[in-house]
Design a protein around this motif. Sequence first.
Motif, mmCIF file in Angstrom:
data_model
loop_
_atom_site.group_PDB
_atom_site.id
_atom_site.type_symbol
_atom_site.label_atom_id
_atom_site.label_comp_id
_atom_site.label_asym_id
_atom_site.label_seq_id
_atom_site.Cartn_x
_atom_site.Cartn_y
_atom_site.Cartn_z
ATOM 1 N N LEU A 156 8.629 8.862 -13.542
ATOM 2 C CA LEU A 156 7.774 8.216 -13.277
ATOM 3 C C LEU A 156 8.375 6.845 -12.516
ATOM 4 C CD1 LEU A 156 5.143 6.639 -13.135
ATOM 5 C CD2 LEU A 156 5.787 5.653 -15.873
ATOM 6 N N THR A 157 7.875 6.554 -11.464
ATOM 7 C CA THR A 157 8.934 5.562 -10.106
ATOM 8 C C THR A 157 8.157 4.386 -9.940
ATOM 9 O OG1 THR A 157 9.815 7.515 -9.387
ATOM 10 C CG2 THR A 157 10.253 5.482 -8.206
ATOM 11 N N LEU A 158 8.290 2.516 -10.367
ATOM 12 C CA LEU A 158 8.169 2.216 -10.173
ATOM 13 C C LEU A 158 8.804 1.351 -8.910
ATOM 14 C CD1 LEU A 158 5.670 0.414 -10.923
ATOM 15 C CD2 LEU A 158 6.960 -0.565 -12.822
ATOM 16 N N GLY A 159 8.260 0.321 -8.768
ATOM 17 C CA GLY A 159 8.242 0.082 -7.317
ATOM 18 C C GLY A 159 7.722 -1.610 -6.950
ATOM 19 N N LEU A 160 8.547 -2.728 -7.249
ATOM 20 C CA LEU A 160 8.164 -4.108 -7.317
ATOM 21 C C LEU A 160 8.899 -5.099 -6.605
ATOM 22 C CD1 LEU A 160 8.244 -5.088 -11.377
ATOM 23 C CD2 LEU A 160 6.685 -4.295 -9.630
ATOM 24 N N HIS A 161 8.158 -6.321 -5.837
ATOM 25 C CA HIS A 161 9.148 -6.842 -4.874
ATOM 26 C C HIS A 161 9.466 -7.819 -6.005
ATOM 27 C CE1 HIS A 161 7.996 -6.426 -0.656
ATOM 28 N NE2 HIS A 161 6.964 -5.477 -1.373
ATOM 29 N N ARG A 162 10.006 -7.658 -6.769
ATOM 30 C CA ARG A 162 10.610 -8.893 -7.564
ATOM 31 C C ARG A 162 11.443 -8.336 -8.411
ATOM 32 N NH1 ARG A 162 8.116 -9.436 -12.744
ATOM 33 N NH2 ARG A 162 5.710 -8.558 -12.510
ATOM 34 N N PRO A 163 12.271 -8.710 -9.248
ATOM 35 C CA PRO A 163 13.524 -7.947 -10.720
ATOM 36 C C PRO A 163 12.249 -7.807 -11.557
ATOM 37 C CG PRO A 163 14.365 -10.362 -9.669
ATOM 38 C CD PRO A 163 13.313 -10.251 -8.927
ATOM 39 N N PHE A 164 12.828 -6.932 -12.014
ATOM 40 C CA PHE A 164 12.013 -6.664 -13.290
ATOM 41 C C PHE A 164 12.303 -7.465 -14.594
ATOM 42 C CE2 PHE A 164 11.633 -2.518 -10.693
ATOM 43 C CZ PHE A 164 10.199 -1.688 -11.631
ATOM 44 N N ASP A 185 16.543 -1.600 -2.888
ATOM 45 C CA ASP A 185 15.726 -0.799 -1.474
ATOM 46 C C ASP A 185 15.248 -1.599 -0.710
ATOM 47 O OD1 ASP A 185 15.249 0.409 1.315
ATOM 48 O OD2 ASP A 185 13.786 2.019 0.405
ATOM 49 N N GLY A 186 16.186 -2.880 0.174
ATOM 50 C CA GLY A 186 15.551 -4.151 0.885
ATOM 51 C C GLY A 186 14.955 -5.253 0.001
ATOM 52 N N ALA A 187 14.061 -5.229 0.120
ATOM 53 C CA ALA A 187 13.311 -5.963 -0.771
ATOM 54 C C ALA A 187 12.628 -5.532 -2.285
ATOM 55 C CB ALA A 187 11.922 -6.880 -0.250
ATOM 56 N N TRP A 188 12.500 -4.154 -2.236
ATOM 57 C CA TRP A 188 11.893 -3.710 -3.585
ATOM 58 C C TRP A 188 13.704 -3.536 -4.345
ATOM 59 C CZ3 TRP A 188 6.896 -2.638 -4.150
ATOM 60 C CH2 TRP A 188 6.128 -2.835 -2.667
ATOM 61 N N ARG A 189 12.654 -3.731 -5.695
ATOM 62 C CA ARG A 189 13.650 -3.390 -6.258
ATOM 63 C C ARG A 189 12.641 -2.315 -7.538
ATOM 64 N NH1 ARG A 189 14.975 -7.550 -4.219
ATOM 65 N NH2 ARG A 189 16.612 -9.374 -5.339
ATOM 66 N N ALA A 247 -0.447 8.903 -6.828
ATOM 67 C CA ALA A 247 0.658 7.629 -6.233
ATOM 68 C C ALA A 247 -0.731 6.027 -5.641
ATOM 69 C CB ALA A 247 1.676 8.100 -5.136
ATOM 70 N N THR A 248 -0.554 5.325 -5.893
ATOM 71 C CA THR A 248 -0.890 3.935 -5.655
ATOM 72 C C THR A 248 -0.566 2.739 -5.433
ATOM 73 O OG1 THR A 248 -2.748 3.134 -6.417
ATOM 74 C CG2 THR A 248 -0.643 3.074 -8.036
ATOM 75 N N PRO A 249 -0.211 2.240 -3.920
ATOM 76 C CA PRO A 249 -1.618 2.496 -3.162
ATOM 77 C C PRO A 249 -1.275 3.763 -2.766
ATOM 78 C CG PRO A 249 -0.536 0.876 -2.346
ATOM 79 C CD PRO A 249 0.467 0.887 -3.765
ATOM 80 N N GLU A 250 -1.673 3.988 -1.793
ATOM 81 C CA GLU A 250 -0.970 5.578 -1.072
ATOM 82 C C GLU A 250 0.068 5.516 0.001
ATOM 83 O OE1 GLU A 250 -4.904 6.540 1.980
ATOM 84 O OE2 GLU A 250 -5.772 6.668 0.459
ATOM 85 N N GLU A 251 0.409 3.867 0.295
ATOM 86 C CA GLU A 251 1.768 4.390 1.471
ATOM 87 C C GLU A 251 3.198 4.042 0.423
ATOM 88 O OE1 GLU A 251 0.055 0.442 0.636
ATOM 89 O OE2 GLU A 251 -0.936 1.846 1.039
ATOM 90 N N ALA A 252 2.881 4.581 -1.019
ATOM 91 C CA ALA A 252 3.906 4.521 -2.184
ATOM 92 C C ALA A 252 4.715 5.887 -1.537
ATOM 93 C CB ALA A 252 3.421 4.436 -3.461
ATOM 94 N N VAL A 253 4.050 6.460 -1.333
ATOM 95 C CA VAL A 253 3.909 8.271 -1.151
ATOM 96 C C VAL A 253 5.197 7.883 0.045
ATOM 97 C CG1 VAL A 253 4.485 10.335 0.329
ATOM 98 C CG2 VAL A 253 2.208 9.798 -1.259
ATOM 99 N N ASP A 254 5.303 6.864 0.913
ATOM 100 C CA ASP A 254 6.443 6.960 2.121
ATOM 101 C C ASP A 254 7.214 5.580 0.794
ATOM 102 O OD1 ASP A 254 5.530 9.067 3.354
ATOM 103 O OD2 ASP A 254 3.632 7.385 4.250
ATOM 104 N N MET A 255 7.248 5.045 0.626
ATOM 105 C CA MET A 255 7.895 4.262 0.038
ATOM 106 C C MET A 255 8.934 4.169 -0.751
ATOM 107 S SD MET A 255 7.565 1.377 2.340
ATOM 108 C CE MET A 255 8.331 0.490 1.503
#
Length: 546
Positions: free
Chosen positions: A140-148, A121-125, A91-99
Amino acid sequence: MPTLVELAMLPEPTGEPGGAVPEPSAALGPALVEARLRGEREHGRQLARLLEQARDQGTVQERIVRVVRRLAGALGGMATLTTECGQRLAATPEEAVDMLPVNDLTWDVLSGRLAAAAVEDGAWRIRLIAVGGTPPRAVLTLGLHRPFDEHAAALLSQAAQILALLLEIRGAAVEGEQLLRTVSQLRLAVLQLLMTGQVTAAQRTAEGLRPGLLDAEYARVYIVEGPAAERPALAQECGAAISDRALVVPCPAFDSHLIVVCPVRRPVPGAAHEDRAVEEPLRQMVGARPGHYLGGSGVRPIGEAAGAYGEAVRALAVARFQPERSRLYSPRTGLHEVLEPDAWARWAAGVLHPLDTVPYAARDPLLGTVRLALDFPATAAARILGVSRNTVRARTSRAGALLGLDLTEAADRATAHLALRTARRLPAQGPAPTLDALLAATPVVSWARALLRGLDADRRDLRSTLRAWIAANTHVETTADRLGVHVQTVREHLRSAERLLEQQLLAGGGGVHDLVLAFAALEAAGEAPNATGSRRDSGQARKGQR
């Protein structure tokens, strides 16, 4: 030249990444192609960096973490990799475990109900993609603040493919490690069965290692000693060289020891060179490694593996003083060679007779434990046998109570050791000799004189130190106090005696028993005073005179 806004308003191209691009308008064509090329070049660089992280540098786990970290860094988001069991592998960064928590959607992809999923999820894609082909599989899970965009989706897919290969390698490595652990545990189980005299069970268990490995009546035990940090590599090399002919087991009691049990299939008189195919490679390994030593037992019945192990330990103590750093157990003349066989057997039968009351199923483990406990501290014996120290002490105490001996006392331990060494058990036909009578026989007294004569090479009075040490139940501090000397002086005398007698004393074992019985033999013949200068008329070494 069109502006970035005009470029952004163009419709998305169709097709797979790297596929054909629709023909742009004449006005926007060159700019669009240039922008596309820049994107492709950037994607290529990012993919190259992902592959770089997956290269064979470090452990597989480290490479997996690097790939996940590079994916998140390249796209400016956060990423996690979840195993098929729902465990976070990276998991990277560490807060990804919670996010990016493991939720129902994650389990749907893990189980194979979905190949991929996307959620906001809110601002996350957030996108989830299966890693591997056959369920259950990793996610594999990837979260971005913008559209993919096309680039992010392609890089996520390619990262999943890279991680699938790494997980496959990891799985194979885990299976290999599990197999090695299983084989190692099986070897240890065979050794422990041999040490407790359960030969048939040991031979059956050894069939899982190699058919017929221990199909022999006799065996020789070797111990290779070296730095503990080098033992895994030595065990691997040793196993590759001789594992088809011998049982190779890292010693569970001493981290610096490697135990080798070599079966000898011919009777003892003709077996002198049968195990050379094992001994020679061991000598070569030791000779090529400074700080390594080899000790080997005599050839003994395979049911006496515990006794053979004790002989190997004594030979190892001598090997430390030899230029070649190796030695086979070969006493000048063993006590068992000079005792009158019938008298010894009748005496031993009388001493050991109370053990016949022990149920047969419990007798072999009891005797095997006692044999080891007489040669080694309780902790070492427990590790070798794979039982607790309390079990060793309880079995030893039970045996001592049955025999009428205090097996915490050096003299009584020597008595029990001598009785257990008898080659045969005879019914008590006629009167059995006392231990005094057994030891006072002329050949035994001659053996005792020859054994102790080696001490005369030292100008110090080592005999007095040894007698006092035995009288103090082999406690160095008590010996020093009684003699009025420093503790270090006693230890130096004992180390010198070890070298001169070629026996192990400070660490306990058969060398102590022989020394106790040698002094007792001279005393029985009226030749040796005890540590205080008076004759022992009923010394502890003569307990158990049944």
